[in-house]
Design an enzyme around this catalytic site. Structure first.
Site, PDB file in Angstrom:
ATOM      1  N   GLN A 255      -0.037   1.441   7.302  1.00 15.13           N
ATOM      2  CA  GLN A 255       0.093   1.457   8.763  1.00 15.13           C
ATOM      3  C   GLN A 255       0.688   0.131   9.212  1.00 15.13           C
ATOM      4  O   GLN A 255       0.189  -0.940   8.840  1.00 15.13           O
ATOM      5  CB  GLN A 255      -1.271   1.667   9.430  1.00 15.13           C
ATOM      6  CG  GLN A 255      -1.161   1.799  10.941  1.00 15.13           C
ATOM      7  CD  GLN A 255      -2.506   2.059  11.622  1.00 15.13           C
ATOM      8  OE1 GLN A 255      -3.548   1.903  11.008  1.00 15.13           O
ATOM      9  NE2 GLN A 255      -2.471   2.441  12.880  1.00 15.13           N
TER      10      GLN A 255
ATOM     11  N   HIS B   2      -0.768   7.253  15.381  1.00 12.41           N
ATOM     12  CA  HIS B   2       0.455   8.052  15.480  1.00 12.41           C
ATOM     13  C   HIS B   2       0.546   9.009  14.311  1.00 12.41           C
ATOM     14  O   HIS B   2       0.119   8.701  13.207  1.00 12.41           O
ATOM     15  CB  HIS B   2       1.702   7.169  15.545  1.00 12.41           C
ATOM     16  CG  HIS B   2       1.807   6.151  14.451  1.00 12.41           C
ATOM     17  ND1 HIS B   2       1.097   4.973  14.452  1.00 12.41           N
ATOM     18  CD2 HIS B   2       2.523   6.151  13.310  1.00 12.41           C
ATOM     19  CE1 HIS B   2       1.385   4.268  13.361  1.00 12.41           C
ATOM     20  NE2 HIS B   2       2.230   4.971  12.642  1.00 12.41           N
ATOM     21  N   PHE B   3       1.120  10.163  14.584  1.00  8.05           N
ATOM     22  CA  PHE B   3       1.410  11.161  13.564  1.00  8.05           C
ATOM     23  C   PHE B   3       2.924  11.187  13.363  1.00  8.05           C
ATOM     24  O   PHE B   3       3.668  11.324  14.331  1.00  8.05           O
ATOM     25  CB  PHE B   3       0.943  12.557  14.005  1.00  8.05           C
ATOM     26  CG  PHE B   3      -0.550  12.725  13.992  1.00  8.05           C
ATOM     27  CD1 PHE B   3      -1.337  12.163  14.985  1.00  8.05           C
ATOM     28  CD2 PHE B   3      -1.168  13.438  12.979  1.00  8.05           C
ATOM     29  CE1 PHE B   3      -2.715  12.307  14.968  1.00  8.05           C
ATOM     30  CE2 PHE B   3      -2.545  13.590  12.954  1.00  8.05           C
ATOM     31  CZ  PHE B   3      -3.320  13.024  13.957  1.00  8.05           C
TER      32      PHE B   3
HETATM   33  P1  AMP Z   1       3.406   3.301  10.303  1.00  5.19           P
HETATM   34  O1  AMP Z   1       3.841   2.633   9.024  1.00  5.19           O
HETATM   35  O2  AMP Z   1       2.722   4.616  10.031  1.00  5.19           O
HETATM   36  O3  AMP Z   1       2.581   2.392  11.178  1.00  5.19           O
HETATM   37  O4  AMP Z   1       4.744   3.680  11.057  1.00  5.19           O
HETATM   38  C1  AMP Z   1       5.203   3.049  12.211  1.00  5.19           C
HETATM   39  C2  AMP Z   1       6.509   3.696  12.573  1.00  5.19           C
HETATM   40  O5  AMP Z   1       6.897   3.264  13.845  1.00  5.19           O
HETATM   41  C3  AMP Z   1       7.661   3.361  11.611  1.00  5.19           C
HETATM   42  O6  AMP Z   1       8.170   4.563  11.037  1.00  5.19           O
HETATM   43  C4  AMP Z   1       8.686   2.690  12.518  1.00  5.19           C
HETATM   44  O7  AMP Z   1      10.013   3.050  12.198  1.00  5.19           O
HETATM   45  C5  AMP Z   1       8.302   3.222  13.884  1.00  5.19           C
HETATM   46  N1  AMP Z   1       8.675   2.357  15.005  1.00  5.19           N
HETATM   47  C6  AMP Z   1       8.437   1.032  15.153  1.00  5.19           C
HETATM   48  N2  AMP Z   1       8.914   0.592  16.317  1.00  5.19           N
HETATM   49  C7  AMP Z   1       9.458   1.666  16.947  1.00  5.19           C
HETATM   50  C8  AMP Z   1      10.120   1.865  18.184  1.00  5.19           C
HETATM   51  N3  AMP Z   1      10.324   0.856  19.040  1.00  5.19           N
HETATM   52  N4  AMP Z   1      10.541   3.104  18.490  1.00  5.19           N
HETATM   53  C9  AMP Z   1      10.352   4.133  17.651  1.00  5.19           C
HETATM   54  N5  AMP Z   1       9.735   4.007  16.459  1.00  5.19           N
HETATM   55  C10 AMP Z   1       9.297   2.791  16.108  1.00  5.19           C
END
Ligand code: AMP
Length: 140
Positions: free
Chosen positions: A93, A99-100
């Site tokens: 994470q 988030h999903f």
């Molecule tokens: P996680 O590793 O599950 O926390 O995934 C976080 C996700 O958020 C990653 O796939 C990123 O590419 C995405 N992310 C981070 N910043 C943004 C943003 N500003 N808009 C859309 N997606 C984002």
């Protein structure tokens, strides 16, 4: 809960490519997609990890997730997808707001394309019954 980029998106301080919104849920395209159509679905409630989410926010997410999955499949043309939900740094994470990920899968998946899933399965041991009982008893 610490400030996150998703909180800024929810407040409209950072733009996103929104695909769905209601009173409890926002869905938008992942800015670094693993495949075309990779979508993030988040509760508006500010919980860092799923275990901290309220029943009401969880219900709102659960109600809409299948509809968003169907839309992502329809538009991406994929027939398979993963729903990925990471909790904690050890679980990869990066953004500490629940988030999903809805990640369409295509036949071209491979090095550098799409989601790679390592599944290091073991075998349930003799303590399976006790373990299930302990978890069942801990459900509040
Ligand atoms: P996680 O590793 O599950 O926390 O995934 C976080 C996700 O958020 C990653 O796939 C990123 O590419 C995405 N992310 C981070 N910043 C943004 C943003 N500003 N808009 C859309 N997606 C984002």
């Amino acid at each position: 809960m610490a400030e996150t980029i998703f909180a800024k998106i929810l407040r409209g301080e950072i733009p996103c490519h929104r695909v769905y919104e209601d009173d409890h849920v926002l869905a938008f395209l992942d800015i670094f997609p693993l495949s075309r159509g990779h979508t993030l679905v988040i509760p508006k409630e500010p919980a860092a990890t799923l275990d901290q989410l309220s029943d009401d926010a969880a219900a709102a997410l659960g109600r809409v997730l299948p509809r968003i999955c169907r839309a992502v499949l329809k538009v991406s043309g994929a027939t398979a997808f993963n729903v990925l939900q990471n909790n904690g740094a050890l679980a990869h994470q990066a953004v500490f707001h629940v988030h999903f990920h809805v990640i369409p899968r295509f036949d071209v998946d491979g090095a550098g394309a799409g989601l790679g899933v390592g599944w290091g399965a073991g075998k349930l041991g003799d303590d399976g019954a006790a373990l299930a009982q302990a978890i069942a008893a801990a459900i509040a």
